[in-house]
Design a protein around this motif. Structure first.
Motif, PDB file in Angstrom:
ATOM      1  N   TYR A 191       0.629  -1.034  -0.201  1.00  0.00           N
ATOM      2  CA  TYR A 191       0.016   0.093  -0.022  1.00  0.00           C
ATOM      3  C   TYR A 191       0.275   1.264   0.173  1.00  0.00           C
ATOM      4  O   TYR A 191       0.752   2.113  -0.620  1.00  0.00           O
ATOM      5  N   GLY A 192       1.722   0.953   0.726  1.00  0.00           N
ATOM      6  CA  GLY A 192       2.646   2.456   0.760  1.00  0.00           C
ATOM      7  C   GLY A 192       3.796   2.739  -0.686  1.00  0.00           C
ATOM      8  O   GLY A 192       3.812   3.587  -0.826  1.00  0.00           O
ATOM      9  N   ASP A 193       3.673   1.826  -1.587  1.00  0.00           N
ATOM     10  CA  ASP A 193       4.658   1.717  -2.631  1.00  0.00           C
ATOM     11  C   ASP A 193       3.379   2.473  -3.569  1.00  0.00           C
ATOM     12  O   ASP A 193       3.853   3.437  -4.313  1.00  0.00           O
ATOM     13  N   VAL A 194       2.240   1.999  -3.575  1.00  0.00           N
ATOM     14  CA  VAL A 194       1.258   2.688  -4.117  1.00  0.00           C
ATOM     15  C   VAL A 194       0.273   4.682  -4.182  1.00  0.00           C
ATOM     16  O   VAL A 194      -0.545   4.711  -4.987  1.00  0.00           O
ATOM     17  N   LEU A 195       0.832   4.341  -2.784  1.00  0.00           N
ATOM     18  CA  LEU A 195      -0.474   5.472  -2.054  1.00  0.00           C
ATOM     19  C   LEU A 195      -0.121   6.796  -2.870  1.00  0.00           C
ATOM     20  O   LEU A 195      -1.053   7.216  -2.929  1.00  0.00           O
ATOM     21  N   ALA A 196       0.983   7.562  -3.850  1.00  0.00           N
ATOM     22  CA  ALA A 196       1.456   7.942  -3.906  1.00  0.00           C
ATOM     23  C   ALA A 196       0.445   8.193  -4.826  1.00  0.00           C
ATOM     24  O   ALA A 196       0.089   9.715  -5.970  1.00  0.00           O
ATOM     25  N   ARG A 197       0.243   6.793  -5.981  1.00  0.00           N
ATOM     26  CA  ARG A 197      -0.906   6.722  -7.151  1.00  0.00           C
ATOM     27  C   ARG A 197      -1.884   6.757  -6.916  1.00  0.00           C
ATOM     28  O   ARG A 197      -2.823   7.073  -7.479  1.00  0.00           O
ATOM     29  N   MET A 198      -2.781   6.868  -5.472  1.00  0.00           N
ATOM     30  CA  MET A 198      -4.299   7.287  -4.657  1.00  0.00           C
ATOM     31  C   MET A 198      -4.646   8.238  -4.993  1.00  0.00           C
ATOM     32  O   MET A 198      -3.600   9.047  -4.600  1.00  0.00           O
ATOM     33  N   ALA A 199      -5.766   8.605  -5.476  1.00  0.00           N
ATOM     34  CA  ALA A 199      -6.470   9.874  -5.111  1.00  0.00           C
ATOM     35  C   ALA A 199      -5.893   9.897  -3.762  1.00  0.00           C
ATOM     36  O   ALA A 199      -6.357   9.649  -2.188  1.00  0.00           O
ATOM     37  N   PRO A 200      -6.003  11.643  -3.107  1.00  0.00           N
ATOM     38  CA  PRO A 200      -5.679  11.876  -1.884  1.00  0.00           C
ATOM     39  C   PRO A 200      -6.362  11.923  -1.330  1.00  0.00           C
ATOM     40  O   PRO A 200      -6.756  11.742   0.265  1.00  0.00           O
ATOM     41  N   ASP A 222      -7.324   7.668   4.636  1.00  0.00           N
ATOM     42  CA  ASP A 222      -8.024   5.807   5.327  1.00  0.00           C
ATOM     43  C   ASP A 222      -6.534   4.761   4.716  1.00  0.00           C
ATOM     44  O   ASP A 222      -6.459   3.785   5.919  1.00  0.00           O
ATOM     45  N   VAL A 223      -6.131   4.653   3.744  1.00  0.00           N
ATOM     46  CA  VAL A 223      -4.954   4.153   3.587  1.00  0.00           C
ATOM     47  C   VAL A 223      -3.689   3.765   4.566  1.00  0.00           C
ATOM     48  O   VAL A 223      -3.129   3.081   5.254  1.00  0.00           O
ATOM     49  N   GLN A 224      -3.334   5.772   4.935  1.00  0.00           N
ATOM     50  CA  GLN A 224      -2.360   5.051   5.591  1.00  0.00           C
ATOM     51  C   GLN A 224      -2.560   4.976   7.112  1.00  0.00           C
ATOM     52  O   GLN A 224      -1.622   4.429   7.969  1.00  0.00           O
ATOM     53  N   GLU A 225      -4.199   4.796   7.281  1.00  0.00           N
ATOM     54  CA  GLU A 225      -4.408   4.388   9.091  1.00  0.00           C
ATOM     55  C   GLU A 225      -4.769   2.954   8.540  1.00  0.00           C
ATOM     56  O   GLU A 225      -3.759   1.668   9.629  1.00  0.00           O
ATOM     57  N   LEU A 226      -4.521   1.754   7.557  1.00  0.00           N
ATOM     58  CA  LEU A 226      -4.487   0.951   7.538  1.00  0.00           C
ATOM     59  C   LEU A 226      -3.431   0.369   7.586  1.00  0.00           C
ATOM     60  O   LEU A 226      -3.265  -0.691   8.092  1.00  0.00           O
ATOM     61  N   MET A 227      -2.371   1.404   6.763  1.00  0.00           N
ATOM     62  CA  MET A 227      -1.168   0.312   7.042  1.00  0.00           C
ATOM     63  C   MET A 227      -0.648   0.409   8.373  1.00  0.00           C
ATOM     64  O   MET A 227       0.447  -0.652   8.644  1.00  0.00           O
ATOM     65  N   GLU A 228      -0.575   1.276   9.120  1.00  0.00           N
ATOM     66  CA  GLU A 228      -0.746   1.506  10.544  1.00  0.00           C
ATOM     67  C   GLU A 228      -0.693   0.126  11.274  1.00  0.00           C
ATOM     68  O   GLU A 228      -0.561   0.150  12.270  1.00  0.00           O
ATOM     69  N   LYS A 229      -2.071   0.021  10.683  1.00  0.00           N
ATOM     70  CA  LYS A 229      -2.787  -1.084  11.812  1.00  0.00           C
ATOM     71  C   LYS A 229      -1.420  -2.133  11.026  1.00  0.00           C
ATOM     72  O   LYS A 229      -1.628  -3.506  12.201  1.00  0.00           O
ATOM     73  N   PHE A 259     -10.279  -6.934   8.718  1.00  0.00           N
ATOM     74  CA  PHE A 259     -10.182  -5.892   8.819  1.00  0.00           C
ATOM     75  C   PHE A 259     -12.300  -6.164   7.929  1.00  0.00           C
ATOM     76  O   PHE A 259     -12.227  -6.157   7.181  1.00  0.00           O
ATOM     77  N   SER A 260     -12.936  -4.838   8.630  1.00  0.00           N
ATOM     78  CA  SER A 260     -14.120  -4.322   7.148  1.00  0.00           C
ATOM     79  C   SER A 260     -13.554  -2.855   6.956  1.00  0.00           C
ATOM     80  O   SER A 260     -13.530  -2.278   8.229  1.00  0.00           O
ATOM     81  N   LEU A 261     -13.663  -3.067   6.002  1.00  0.00           N
ATOM     82  CA  LEU A 261     -13.844  -2.002   5.011  1.00  0.00           C
ATOM     83  C   LEU A 261     -14.936  -1.231   4.639  1.00  0.00           C
ATOM     84  O   LEU A 261     -15.914  -1.643   4.009  1.00  0.00           O
ATOM     85  N   THR A 262     -15.923   0.406   5.307  1.00  0.00           N
ATOM     86  CA  THR A 262     -16.709   0.012   5.293  1.00  0.00           C
ATOM     87  C   THR A 262     -16.814   1.205   5.028  1.00  0.00           C
ATOM     88  O   THR A 262     -15.762   2.759   4.982  1.00  0.00           O
TER      89      THR A 262
END
Length: 60
Positions: free
Chosen positions: A11-20, A25-32, A57-60
């Motif tokens: 996720y960290g490798d592609v984070l910069a290519r994701m919509a801001p 949310d993705v950073q929070e998932l990465m931390e967990k 994990f449940s993504l809502t």
């Protein structure tokens, strides 16, 4: 649990290519994922009574 850290890294490798809009949310998932991996590693290598765990994990 042994794959939680590689998933966080991916996720960290592609984070910069994701919509801001998704970054927080993705950073929070990465931390967990990283935290759970650290706990798993500690339990496996340093603590007595290691048991296999599954992480959900449940993504809502």
């Amino acid at each position: 649990m042994d794959r939680a850290k590689p998933a966080a890294d991916a996720y960290g490798d592609v984070l910069a290519r994701m919509a801001p809009d998704f970054w927080v949310d993705v950073q929070e998932l990465m931390e967990k994922l990283e935290f759970e991996h650290e706990q798993w590693w500690y339990s496996k290598h340093r603590a007595d009574g290691y048991t296999q765990d599954t992480l959900f994990f449940s993504l809502t």
